[in-house]
Scaffold this active site. Structure first.
Site, PDB file in Angstrom:
ATOM      1  N   ILE A 287       0.762  -1.062  -0.024  1.00  0.00           N
ATOM      2  CA  ILE A 287      -0.059   0.233   0.040  1.00  0.00           C
ATOM      3  C   ILE A 287       0.891   1.150   0.025  1.00  0.00           C
ATOM      4  O   ILE A 287       0.511   2.553  -0.344  1.00  0.00           O
ATOM      5  CB  ILE A 287      -0.775   0.004   1.089  1.00  0.00           C
ATOM      6  CG1 ILE A 287      -2.058   0.963   0.933  1.00  0.00           C
ATOM      7  CG2 ILE A 287      -0.174   0.366   2.565  1.00  0.00           C
ATOM      8  CD1 ILE A 287      -3.254   0.674   1.748  1.00  0.00           C
TER       9      ILE A 287
ATOM     10  N   ASN B 115      -2.753   1.522  15.754  1.00  0.00           N
ATOM     11  CA  ASN B 115      -3.467   1.230  17.199  1.00  0.00           C
ATOM     12  C   ASN B 115      -3.917   2.816  17.666  1.00  0.00           C
ATOM     13  O   ASN B 115      -3.752   3.723  17.088  1.00  0.00           O
ATOM     14  CB  ASN B 115      -2.312   0.477  18.208  1.00  0.00           C
ATOM     15  CG  ASN B 115      -1.124   1.251  17.927  1.00  0.00           C
ATOM     16  OD1 ASN B 115      -1.253   2.461  18.482  1.00  0.00           O
ATOM     17  ND2 ASN B 115      -0.180   0.943  17.638  1.00  0.00           N
TER      18      ASN B 115
ATOM     19  N   GLY C 121       3.743  -4.333  11.351  1.00  0.00           N
ATOM     20  CA  GLY C 121       2.473  -4.442  10.114  1.00  0.00           C
ATOM     21  C   GLY C 121       2.605  -3.138   9.233  1.00  0.00           C
ATOM     22  O   GLY C 121       3.583  -2.567   8.960  1.00  0.00           O
TER      23      GLY C 121
ATOM     24  N   ASP D  98       1.010  -0.700   9.597  1.00  0.00           N
ATOM     25  CA  ASP D  98       1.488   0.663  10.345  1.00  0.00           C
ATOM     26  C   ASP D  98       2.934   0.994  10.271  1.00  0.00           C
ATOM     27  O   ASP D  98       3.293   2.248   9.988  1.00  0.00           O
ATOM     28  CB  ASP D  98       1.070   0.656  11.827  1.00  0.00           C
ATOM     29  CG  ASP D  98       0.915   1.796  12.517  1.00  0.00           C
ATOM     30  OD1 ASP D  98       0.822   1.691  14.024  1.00  0.00           O
ATOM     31  OD2 ASP D  98       0.956   3.007  12.198  1.00  0.00           O
TER      32      ASP D  98
ATOM     33  N   SER E 109      -7.373  -5.121  10.609  1.00  0.00           N
ATOM     34  CA  SER E 109      -7.546  -6.162  11.590  1.00  0.00           C
ATOM     35  C   SER E 109      -7.240  -7.658  11.199  1.00  0.00           C
ATOM     36  O   SER E 109      -7.220  -8.413  12.253  1.00  0.00           O
ATOM     37  CB  SER E 109      -8.993  -6.241  12.247  1.00  0.00           C
ATOM     38  OG  SER E 109      -9.120  -4.882  13.009  1.00  0.00           O
TER      39      SER E 109
ATOM     40  N   VAL F 296      -2.246  -8.791  12.738  1.00  0.00           N
ATOM     41  CA  VAL F 296      -1.739  -8.609  14.437  1.00  0.00           C
ATOM     42  C   VAL F 296      -3.039  -8.942  15.236  1.00  0.00           C
ATOM     43  O   VAL F 296      -3.319  -9.613  16.196  1.00  0.00           O
ATOM     44  CB  VAL F 296      -1.038  -7.754  14.835  1.00  0.00           C
ATOM     45  CG1 VAL F 296      -1.131  -7.402  16.386  1.00  0.00           C
ATOM     46  CG2 VAL F 296       0.631  -7.668  14.333  1.00  0.00           C
TER      47      VAL F 296
HETATM   48  N1  APR Z   1       0.613  -3.056   2.529  1.00  0.00           N
HETATM   49  C1  APR Z   1      -0.548  -3.444   2.364  1.00  0.00           C
HETATM   50  N2  APR Z   1      -0.931  -4.212   3.342  1.00  0.00           N
HETATM   51  C2  APR Z   1      -0.246  -4.592   4.307  1.00  0.00           C
HETATM   52  C3  APR Z   1       1.192  -4.157   4.124  1.00  0.00           C
HETATM   53  C4  APR Z   1       1.584  -3.394   3.161  1.00  0.00           C
HETATM   54  N3  APR Z   1       2.879  -2.650   3.129  1.00  0.00           N
HETATM   55  N4  APR Z   1       1.700  -4.858   5.432  1.00  0.00           N
HETATM   56  C5  APR Z   1       1.108  -5.411   6.083  1.00  0.00           C
HETATM   57  N5  APR Z   1      -0.376  -5.443   5.439  1.00  0.00           N
HETATM   58  C6  APR Z   1      -1.669  -6.145   5.517  1.00  0.00           C
HETATM   59  C7  APR Z   1      -1.272  -7.522   6.495  1.00  0.00           C
HETATM   60  O1  APR Z   1      -1.021  -8.507   5.503  1.00  0.00           O
HETATM   61  C8  APR Z   1      -2.664  -7.586   6.869  1.00  0.00           C
HETATM   62  O2  APR Z   1      -3.708  -8.377   6.010  1.00  0.00           O
HETATM   63  O3  APR Z   1      -2.251  -5.466   6.456  1.00  0.00           O
HETATM   64  C9  APR Z   1      -3.239  -6.082   7.073  1.00  0.00           C
HETATM   65  C10 APR Z   1      -3.184  -5.835   8.512  1.00  0.00           C
HETATM   66  O4  APR Z   1      -2.214  -6.262   9.196  1.00  0.00           O
HETATM   67  P1  APR Z   1      -1.636  -5.484  10.456  1.00  0.00           P
HETATM   68  O5  APR Z   1      -0.854  -4.360   9.955  1.00  0.00           O
HETATM   69  O6  APR Z   1      -1.102  -6.339  11.271  1.00  0.00           O
HETATM   70  O7  APR Z   1      -2.935  -4.499  11.134  1.00  0.00           O
HETATM   71  P2  APR Z   1      -3.747  -5.230  12.105  1.00  0.00           P
HETATM   72  O8  APR Z   1      -4.258  -6.421  12.110  1.00  0.00           O
HETATM   73  O9  APR Z   1      -5.080  -4.177  12.016  1.00  0.00           O
HETATM   74  O10 APR Z   1      -3.386  -4.681  13.659  1.00  0.00           O
HETATM   75  C11 APR Z   1      -3.148  -3.560  14.087  1.00  0.00           C
HETATM   76  O11 APR Z   1      -0.660  -4.035  14.370  1.00  0.00           O
HETATM   77  O12 APR Z   1       1.040  -3.046  13.139  1.00  0.00           O
HETATM   78  C12 APR Z   1       0.369  -2.835  14.577  1.00  0.00           C
HETATM   79  O13 APR Z   1       0.361  -0.709  15.231  1.00  0.00           O
HETATM   80  C13 APR Z   1      -0.562  -1.692  14.553  1.00  0.00           C
HETATM   81  O14 APR Z   1      -1.083  -2.291  16.806  1.00  0.00           O
HETATM   82  C14 APR Z   1      -1.548  -2.311  15.501  1.00  0.00           C
HETATM   83  C15 APR Z   1      -1.784  -3.664  15.050  1.00  0.00           C
END
Ligand code: APR
Length: 381
Positions: free
Chosen positions: A10, A23, A31, A33, A116, A119
């Site tokens: 993304i 978060n 991830g 973020d 979501s 993580v």
């Molecule tokens: N581009 C697009 N999607 C991505 C990327 C990227 N560069 N990196 C990861 N993802 C996808 C993951 O594969 C997953 O399908 O984003 C989706 C959401 O995963 P997370 O980033 O783990 O987010 P989430 O599950 O909402 O958990 C949020 O994780 O990173 C921490 O600070 C964040 O505490 C918060 C928690």
């Protein structure tokens, strides 16, 4: 294209806004973020500090800084706790509030990760359903290009039952070029549909012909009055995929033997694609916007088609409108022919779309999820 599913990172997208699955502190994490903060640079964190956090399901916006995207919309999805703590509604709010914020800032394009689904542990198939249904509801009322970004294929959990049905249909129908050529005029059964005397035509590859013939043999020898009657006589014993193929055969033979009213009208070559499209929208009592939204076609493109009687559409555009107008296979073939195209069993995307039409499933979002699942181009434009 109003709704698109893409694979990728993304942080690389040149869109007006990308959405961050953050978060509640908004002070970064892992991830997506972490990836967004790394790509945007330290100024993003500086601005986030001024926002004083964000509640789950809500959304806040910052600039994109070193990202190609103009803005970052930070939203917080729910942590999965088994599904009984309001997680679904909180996830819907995260998507909805991000979309409304993008609308407020006049964004024309916005890209989402699967919020979501990492993580935070939201079950991936349910996360996809919430994402797609919330985006779809928004796009029914608003104009925007919305992209759902799948970073790793494991995050994309398509409906397992549907996936195996389509896989079965592909196994029986798709000609990957290794088997003998597709028979487009070959006789399979002598029965004819629609009263004509022309033999039934097989659209299926020779290697599968025997199995499809078994199904076809269950068909009556005497011509049946119309496709409804034909559809009603596919052998119950046949597995769903074979039944579908038999129905697809009826459509194919009807196409050859005696096109139905609409297909006959469509075969009027004096009428252009654009004229035929507008006529069918009117004859179905649809509003223009209802049809192009259902076809996943953006308003600007539709205006071009409406104003240019000789507009030359892409095959995806024709198929998208065939789905929106809920044409059957026979009518779809005639509509494609008007624009100089034909369904082909050596084109996997065509076979997948044929599966949905033969099954009378005209849900564009499901069709595009299936096309994405099988690495094919989506319908719409
Ligand atoms: N581009 C697009 N999607 C991505 C990327 C990227 N560069 N990196 C990861 N993802 C996808 C993951 O594969 C997953 O399908 O984003 C989706 C959401 O995963 P997370 O980033 O783990 O987010 P989430 O599950 O909402 O958990 C949020 O994780 O990173 C921490 O600070 C964040 O505490 C918060 C928690």
């Amino acid at each position: 294209m109003p709704f698109r599913i893409v694979s990728g990172d993304i942080t690389k997208l040149h869109v007006d806004a990308i959405v961050n699955a953050a978060n509640t502190s908004l002070l970064g994490g892992g991830g997506v973020d972490g990836a967004i903060h790394r790509a945007a640079g330290p100024r993003l964190l500086e601005e986030c500090r001024t926002l004083h956090g964000c509640r789950t399901g809500e959304a806040k916006m910052t600039l994109g800084y070193d990202l190609p995207a103009k803005y970052v919309i930070h939203t917080v999805g729910p942590i999965w706790q088994g599904g009984r703590c309001g997680e679904e509604e909180l996830l819907r709010s995260a998507y909805r509030n991000s979309l409304l914020l993008a609308l407020e800032k006049n964004c024309e394009s916005v890209a989402f990760p699967m919020i979501s689904a990492g993580v935070y542990g939201y079950p991936k198939e349910q996360a996809l359903e919430v994402a797609v249904s919330t985006i779809r509801a928004f796009l029914e009322e608003n104009e925007m290009d919305v992209i759902l970004v799948i970073f790793d294929r494991d995050s994309f959990r398509f409906d397992v039952r549907l996936y195996s049905e389509i896989s079965g249909y592909l196994r029986n129908t798709y000609d990957d070029g290794k088997g003998p050529g597709i028979i487009l005029g070959d006789v399979v059964g002598s029965a004819a549909v629609g009263g004509g005397s022309r033999p039934r035509r097989s659209l299926f590859s020779r290697t599968k012909k025997a199995r499809v013939e078994e199904c076809a043999r269950a068909l009556p020898e005497e011509p049946v009055e119309d496709e409804e009657a034909a559809d009603a006589i596919t052998p119950d014993a046949a597995p769903p995929v074979m039944r579908m193929q038999a129905e697809a055969m009826y459509c194919a033979s009807a196409m050859g033997a005696a096109p139905n009213g609409l297909a006959e009208a469509l075969s009027n070559l004096d009428e252009s694609f654009s004229q035929a499209l507008l006529r069918m929208i009117d004859s179905r009592g649809m509003k223009d916007s209802e049809c192009y939204k259902k076809a996943n076609i953006d308003r600007k493109l539709f205006s071009k088609i409406r104003s240019d009687v000789n507009y030359r559409p892409s095959k995806q555009t024709v198929l998208a409108f065939a789905v929106a107008l809920e044409l059957d296979l026979n009518e779809t073939e005639a509509f494609l022919k008007k624009a100089g195209f034909a369904l082909s069993h050596s084109n996997k995307a065509d076979v997948i779309v044929e599966y949905f039409i033969a099954n009378k499933n005209y849900d564009m979002y499901s069709i595009n999820e299936a096309l994405f699942a099988f690495d094919q181009n989506l319908l719409g434009a």
